[in-house]
Design a protein around this motif. Structure first.
Motif, PDB file in Angstrom:
ATOM      1  N   PRO A 132       0.942  -1.668   0.479  1.00 46.74           N
ATOM      2  CA  PRO A 132      -0.313  -0.067  -0.053  1.00 46.74           C
ATOM      3  C   PRO A 132       1.325   1.413  -0.182  1.00 46.74           C
ATOM      4  O   PRO A 132       1.904   1.397   0.379  1.00 46.74           O
ATOM      5  CB  PRO A 132      -1.143   0.094   0.850  1.00 46.74           C
ATOM      6  CG  PRO A 132      -0.059  -1.246   2.079  1.00 46.74           C
ATOM      7  CD  PRO A 132       1.215  -1.730   1.045  1.00 46.74           C
ATOM      8  N   THR A 133       0.437   1.869  -0.156  1.00 43.56           N
ATOM      9  CA  THR A 133       0.631   4.311  -0.946  1.00 43.56           C
ATOM     10  C   THR A 133       1.306   4.195   0.377  1.00 43.56           C
ATOM     11  O   THR A 133       2.395   4.811   1.251  1.00 43.56           O
ATOM     12  CB  THR A 133       0.022   4.204  -1.247  1.00 43.56           C
ATOM     13  OG1 THR A 133      -0.122   3.834  -2.884  1.00 43.56           O
ATOM     14  CG2 THR A 133       0.580   5.821  -1.448  1.00 43.56           C
ATOM     15  N   ILE A 134       0.580   3.349   1.589  1.00 38.31           N
ATOM     16  CA  ILE A 134       1.038   4.430   2.949  1.00 38.31           C
ATOM     17  C   ILE A 134       2.519   4.082   3.496  1.00 38.31           C
ATOM     18  O   ILE A 134       2.746   4.513   4.118  1.00 38.31           O
ATOM     19  CB  ILE A 134      -0.452   4.053   3.804  1.00 38.31           C
ATOM     20  CG1 ILE A 134      -0.293   5.155   5.069  1.00 38.31           C
ATOM     21  CG2 ILE A 134      -0.320   3.302   4.033  1.00 38.31           C
ATOM     22  CD1 ILE A 134      -1.630   4.899   6.161  1.00 38.31           C
ATOM     23  N   LEU A 135       2.661   2.265   2.655  1.00 42.99           N
ATOM     24  CA  LEU A 135       3.967   1.874   4.152  1.00 42.99           C
ATOM     25  C   LEU A 135       5.461   3.126   2.811  1.00 42.99           C
ATOM     26  O   LEU A 135       6.192   3.259   3.359  1.00 42.99           O
ATOM     27  CB  LEU A 135       4.218   0.672   2.874  1.00 42.99           C
ATOM     28  CG  LEU A 135       3.259   0.089   3.955  1.00 42.99           C
ATOM     29  CD1 LEU A 135       2.987  -1.628   3.392  1.00 42.99           C
ATOM     30  CD2 LEU A 135       3.774  -0.133   5.340  1.00 42.99           C
ATOM     31  N   ALA A 136       5.200   3.935   1.780  1.00 47.11           N
ATOM     32  CA  ALA A 136       5.640   4.865   1.116  1.00 47.11           C
ATOM     33  C   ALA A 136       5.705   6.112   1.600  1.00 47.11           C
ATOM     34  O   ALA A 136       6.589   7.082   0.838  1.00 47.11           O
ATOM     35  CB  ALA A 136       6.321   3.930  -0.188  1.00 47.11           C
ATOM     36  N   LEU A 137       5.093   7.148   2.229  1.00 48.13           N
ATOM     37  CA  LEU A 137       4.923   8.228   2.509  1.00 48.13           C
ATOM     38  C   LEU A 137       6.162   8.538   2.964  1.00 48.13           C
ATOM     39  O   LEU A 137       6.412  10.213   2.716  1.00 48.13           O
ATOM     40  CB  LEU A 137       4.125   8.437   4.006  1.00 48.13           C
ATOM     41  CG  LEU A 137       2.081   8.243   3.482  1.00 48.13           C
ATOM     42  CD1 LEU A 137       0.966   8.120   4.496  1.00 48.13           C
ATOM     43  CD2 LEU A 137       1.833   8.294   1.583  1.00 48.13           C
ATOM     44  N   ILE A 138       6.967   7.668   3.816  1.00 49.09           N
ATOM     45  CA  ILE A 138       8.135   8.840   4.578  1.00 49.09           C
ATOM     46  C   ILE A 138       8.855   9.042   3.109  1.00 49.09           C
ATOM     47  O   ILE A 138       9.685  10.103   3.031  1.00 49.09           O
ATOM     48  CB  ILE A 138       9.379   8.290   5.319  1.00 49.09           C
ATOM     49  CG1 ILE A 138       8.058   8.111   6.978  1.00 49.09           C
ATOM     50  CG2 ILE A 138      10.339   8.693   5.773  1.00 49.09           C
ATOM     51  CD1 ILE A 138       8.894   7.537   7.806  1.00 49.09           C
TER      52      ILE A 138
END
Length: 296
Positions: A132-138
């Protein structure tokens, strides 16, 4: 001659209609609740489905019009809801167009051309979509923060940064269009080449018109995804005038007070662009699907 319908068959028809009616009611009920909340006086989430008193204060607030409260005071809305709506439409249109341009050409390469690492690249694209995209927010924040030092237009708090970030999630679109390309016989493009067409002309004038239904589907899915996306928009956009609808509506929900009525009116406004795009696109989708891939 009259056709006699078996009694059990009639009951099955009645049961099917009742099931469809219940299914439609379940789908429409949440929308009716949101509409009801937007028409109630005050910012309360609870109450009857049909309001006893109709109030347009929340809609006036969402549209940026002055609102008169219960004490007779005129309140000027301080949240640019229509500006957020325009930002959402702009970003969604640009990102969906970019996604279609990149995915149609990339899918053509994977479908029609032979090159080394083709299978590994397809598997890699699929693996990237598993997370999911949320894992790559940083990582996304760090990349665009550094990118903004060299190219300010693609830095933090820029809608172009959001368009670029959304354009990176086209792996699933490539797989989808590639599968559709493979249902179209390659002999049609070969015939166009024999008639003197270049590979680009065969792609642009022969293959793409046949793939119009799937292209419209991809555009619609990319548009809806961009309008509804919140995590990436919340970290890349900061100033109030640059926020999209999904990111800006968080400001209706304060820590001590939830403005449910204003939130409901803005939520209905955010769904209007999706409805308009679907109405505009469905004509091409339906005509393309009924015409078939081998239309002369």
């Amino acid at each position: 001659m009259a056709i006699v319908i078996d009694k059990s068959q009639r009951w099955r028809v009645v049961a099917a209609h009742l099931f469809l009616i219940c299914l439609c009611a379940l789908v429409i009920f949440p929308l009716l609740m949101v509409v009801s909340i937007s028409l109630r006086p005050g910012n309360f989430a609870t109450g009857s489905l049909i309001p006893t008193t109709i109030s347009l204060e929340h809609w006036r607030f969402a549209l940026g019009l002055p609102v008169t409260n219960a004490d007779g005071q005129v309140i000027i809305p301080d949240l640019p809801v229509l500006r957020w709506l325009w930002n959402s439409v702009k970003v969604a249109t640009l990102s969906a167009t970019t996604a279609v341009l990149l995915s149609t050409t990339a899918a053509y390469a994977f479908s029609r051309m032979k090159f080394g690492g083709k299978k590994a690249s397809l598997v890699g694209l699929m693996l990237m979509q598993m997370f999911p995209t949320i894992l790559a927010l940083i990582a996304i924040h760090a990349i665009f923060s550094r990118l903004g030092h060299t190219f300010p237009a693609f830095g933090i708090d820029s809608p172009w940064a959001l368009v670029l970030a959304y354009s990176g999630g086209i792996a699933l679109h490539i797989w989808t269009i590639k599968g559709f390309y493979e249902t179209i016989p390659a002999e049609i493009e070969e015939a166009a080449t024999v008639d003197g067409a270049t590979p680009w002309q065969a792609f642009w004038r022969v293959l793409l018109p046949m793939a119009l239904p799937i292209i419209m589907v991809i555009f619609l899915l990319a548009f809806i995804s961009a309008v509804n996306e919140y995590p990436v928009a919340s970290i890349l956009l900061r100033s109030q005038d640059q926020l999209t609808m999904a990111a800006g509506m968080k400001q209706f929900l304060y820590q001590q007070r939830y403005l449910w009525g204003d939130f409901a009116a803005a939520a209905i406004l955010s769904g209007l662009p999706i409805a308009v795009v679907f109405i505009l696109v469905q004509r091409w989708m339906i005509s393309g699907l009924t015409a078939g891939a081998n239309k002369g």
